[in-house]
Design a protein around this motif. Structure first.
Motif: not given
Length: 110
Positions: A85, A88-89, A93
């Motif tokens: 997570a 992936h973030s 971004s």
């Protein structure tokens, strides 16, 4: 039999500690966020799991064994999920992975 279990427990504890140490050095030496996140994920999952397994072996058949087993299961599910997570973030971004070639190098202009 107890001596064999003690040796196996200490081998797990020491190898888990060594993996955590190498992962910490990797966090300092690696060039970008994604490499560091990978090193932290592997260190957290494998190193901590070996330390917990070593503690489980040393605890023997007791209530502490069950508690450590629950902690191990929780760690094996949450650590890879949290690392995925986070990476992936960062990608969503706009954080780009590290590359040796810069876009303004001569390789493009030649």
């Amino acid at each position: 039999m107890s001596l064999v279990l003690d040796i196996l427990g200490w081998v797990c504890l020491l190898s888990g500690s060594a993996i955590i140490l190498v992962g910490g050095i990797g966090l300092l030496r690696l060039p970008d966020f994604y490499s560091r996140a990978h090193a932290a994920s592997m260190t957290d999952t494998l190193g901590a799991a070996l330390v917990i397994v070593g503690m489980m072996i040393e605890a023997g058949w007791s209530l502490n064994l069950g508690r450590l087993a629950f902690i191990l299961i929780f760690l094996l599910f949450t650590s890879p999920t949290a690392s995925h997570a986070l990476a992936h973030s960062a990608l969503v971004s706009g954080l780009k992975p590290w590359s040796k070639l810069e876009p303004t190098d001569k390789a493009e202009g030649e």
